[in-house]
Write a protein that holds these residues in place. Sequence first.
Motif, short mmCIF file in Angstrom:
data_model
loop_
_atom_site.label_atom_id
_atom_site.label_comp_id
_atom_site.label_asym_id
_atom_site.label_seq_id
_atom_site.Cartn_x
_atom_site.Cartn_y
_atom_site.Cartn_z
N UNK A 83 -4.91 24.62 10.29
CA UNK A 83 -3.86 23.63 10.04
C UNK A 83 -3.18 23.21 11.34
N UNK A 84 -2.86 24.18 12.20
CA UNK A 84 -2.17 23.87 13.45
C UNK A 84 -2.95 22.90 14.33
N UNK A 85 -4.27 23.15 14.60
CA UNK A 85 -5.01 22.20 15.43
C UNK A 85 -5.00 20.78 14.89
N UNK A 86 -5.13 20.64 13.58
CA UNK A 86 -5.15 19.30 12.98
C UNK A 86 -3.79 18.62 13.09
N UNK A 87 -2.71 19.38 12.87
CA UNK A 87 -1.37 18.81 13.00
C UNK A 87 -1.08 18.40 14.45
N UNK A 88 -1.55 19.23 15.38
CA UNK A 88 -1.38 18.90 16.80
C UNK A 88 -2.04 17.57 17.12
N UNK A 89 -3.21 17.33 16.54
CA UNK A 89 -3.93 16.10 16.84
C UNK A 89 -3.24 14.86 16.26
N UNK A 90 -2.52 15.01 15.16
CA UNK A 90 -1.74 13.88 14.67
C UNK A 90 -0.70 13.49 15.72
N UNK A 91 -0.02 14.51 16.28
CA UNK A 91 0.98 14.26 17.31
C UNK A 91 0.37 13.66 18.56
N UNK A 92 -0.79 14.19 18.98
CA UNK A 92 -1.46 13.65 20.17
C UNK A 92 -1.85 12.19 19.95
N UNK A 93 -2.38 11.90 18.76
CA UNK A 93 -2.75 10.52 18.45
C UNK A 93 -1.56 9.58 18.50
N UNK A 94 -0.41 10.06 17.99
CA UNK A 94 0.79 9.22 17.99
C UNK A 94 1.31 8.98 19.40
N UNK A 239 -0.94 5.03 13.11
CA UNK A 239 0.47 4.92 12.73
C UNK A 239 1.28 4.31 13.88
N UNK A 240 0.96 4.73 15.10
CA UNK A 240 1.67 4.21 16.27
C UNK A 240 1.41 2.72 16.45
N UNK A 241 0.15 2.31 16.39
CA UNK A 241 -0.20 0.93 16.70
C UNK A 241 0.11 -0.03 15.56
N UNK A 242 0.17 0.48 14.33
CA UNK A 242 0.44 -0.41 13.21
C UNK A 242 1.88 -0.94 13.27
N UNK A 243 2.79 -0.11 13.76
CA UNK A 243 4.18 -0.52 13.89
C UNK A 243 4.95 -0.57 12.58
N UNK A 249 5.66 8.02 12.75
CA UNK A 249 5.18 8.13 14.13
C UNK A 249 6.13 8.98 14.95
N UNK A 250 7.41 8.73 14.82
CA UNK A 250 8.41 9.49 15.57
C UNK A 250 8.36 10.97 15.20
N UNK A 251 8.24 11.24 13.90
CA UNK A 251 8.17 12.64 13.46
C UNK A 251 6.91 13.32 13.98
N UNK A 252 5.79 12.58 14.01
CA UNK A 252 4.52 13.15 14.47
C UNK A 252 4.55 13.49 15.94
N UNK A 253 5.11 12.61 16.76
CA UNK A 253 5.08 12.86 18.20
C UNK A 253 6.25 13.71 18.67
N UNK A 254 7.21 13.97 17.81
CA UNK A 254 8.37 14.78 18.22
C UNK A 254 8.48 16.05 17.38
N UNK A 255 9.11 15.96 16.21
CA UNK A 255 9.40 17.15 15.43
C UNK A 255 8.14 17.95 15.07
N UNK A 256 7.15 17.29 14.48
CA UNK A 256 5.94 18.00 14.06
C UNK A 256 5.21 18.59 15.27
#
Length: 379
Positions: A83-94, A239-243, A249-256
């Motif tokens: 779970x952690x690696x996949x969640x990390x990648x959502x943040x990296x993508x964002x 999520x980032x590019x769709x706007x 997006x903010x939650x993915x690249x920060x809190x999560x």
Amino acid sequence: MLEMIQNGMLSLVMGVSALTVQNVVMIAAGCGLLFLGIRKNYEPLLLVPIGFGAILVNIPMGGMMSEGGLLRHFHDFGVITEIFPCLIFIGIGAMTDFTPLLENPKILLLGAAGQFGIFLTLLLAMGLGFNLLDSVAIGVIGACDGPTSIFVTSKFAPHLLGAVSVAAYSYMALVPLIQPPIMRALTTQKERKVRMEYPAKSVSRALKVVFPIAVTIVTCLIAPMGTPLMGMLMLGNLMKESGVVARLTKASENEIANIVTLLLGLAIGATMDGAAFLRGQTLLILGLGLLAISLDTVMGVLFGKLMCFLSGGKVNPLIGAAGISAYPMAARVVQTEGRKYNTNNWLLMHAMGANTGGQVGSIMAAGIMLSVLKGMGLG
């Protein structure tokens, strides 16, 4: 009351007496990682929790990784389940901007070249007596991508998870120390001074939105076993590019991303128990991991030199070092090295293009190997 005091003193004595040489060595190693993260500022978000986790797990009678222990819960819930690696990648993508790559698509080749070290190290590991599954896990360290290394190792070589994850994350943080000597050794001063111009064309918003969707479909059809990682990376970027989902997006690249990085770092440090970690096999894996990352850097820079030659000196070979997946550390290293030889040179965005290409390339390499192994009936 006296009996309670005596029992407390006995517990204290037992804790100190249970301290082994291995525990002392690994506590010192944890302190070393803390020193690099705090004093030297080498990727503190990674090294501080990993180093402190290493200290905690080597406290005798602390029970941090025993059944029901705090770090054991983090490890089993997030690492073993992937779970952690996949969640990390959502943040990296964002946090990833594919614009430099889309402006100059040929830089993607540097991301592909930066994966050759994985396969070279895989063959070397097999030659040293590791079986195929273990060799794949060791080779993936060369991707310089912690989540990918954890994902692959937990599937096919879980008994190596501690050594592989520590090697992947530690070397990723130490990219500023590992890469520059290789970059200088393989390039001439003239090549390091090459100034690269930025493309005049701009990338449309539509292309930025379509890109993660198209990459997901194409790459996951080619290497379906890499779908969890590639899918989460591209979901974050979409999520980032769709706007239209700014809150997500903010939650993915920060809190999560921040919470998962903290828990993942502690869980990785928790695998550094002295009795299990200080073995000949572990040290060999650490050595092979360092070799893998070095070979990836070598192949990236050499391919950069080839592009420099074919372009008539318009490509700075240093950007080839960013073809690994250590995002964005490798790109920053390229920028720093380039500025040493030409203060007017700004290689960062070109290096970021290679770096994002390396991110995609590392997941593709892992996905292809996993798919092939699955097709062979292994794992």
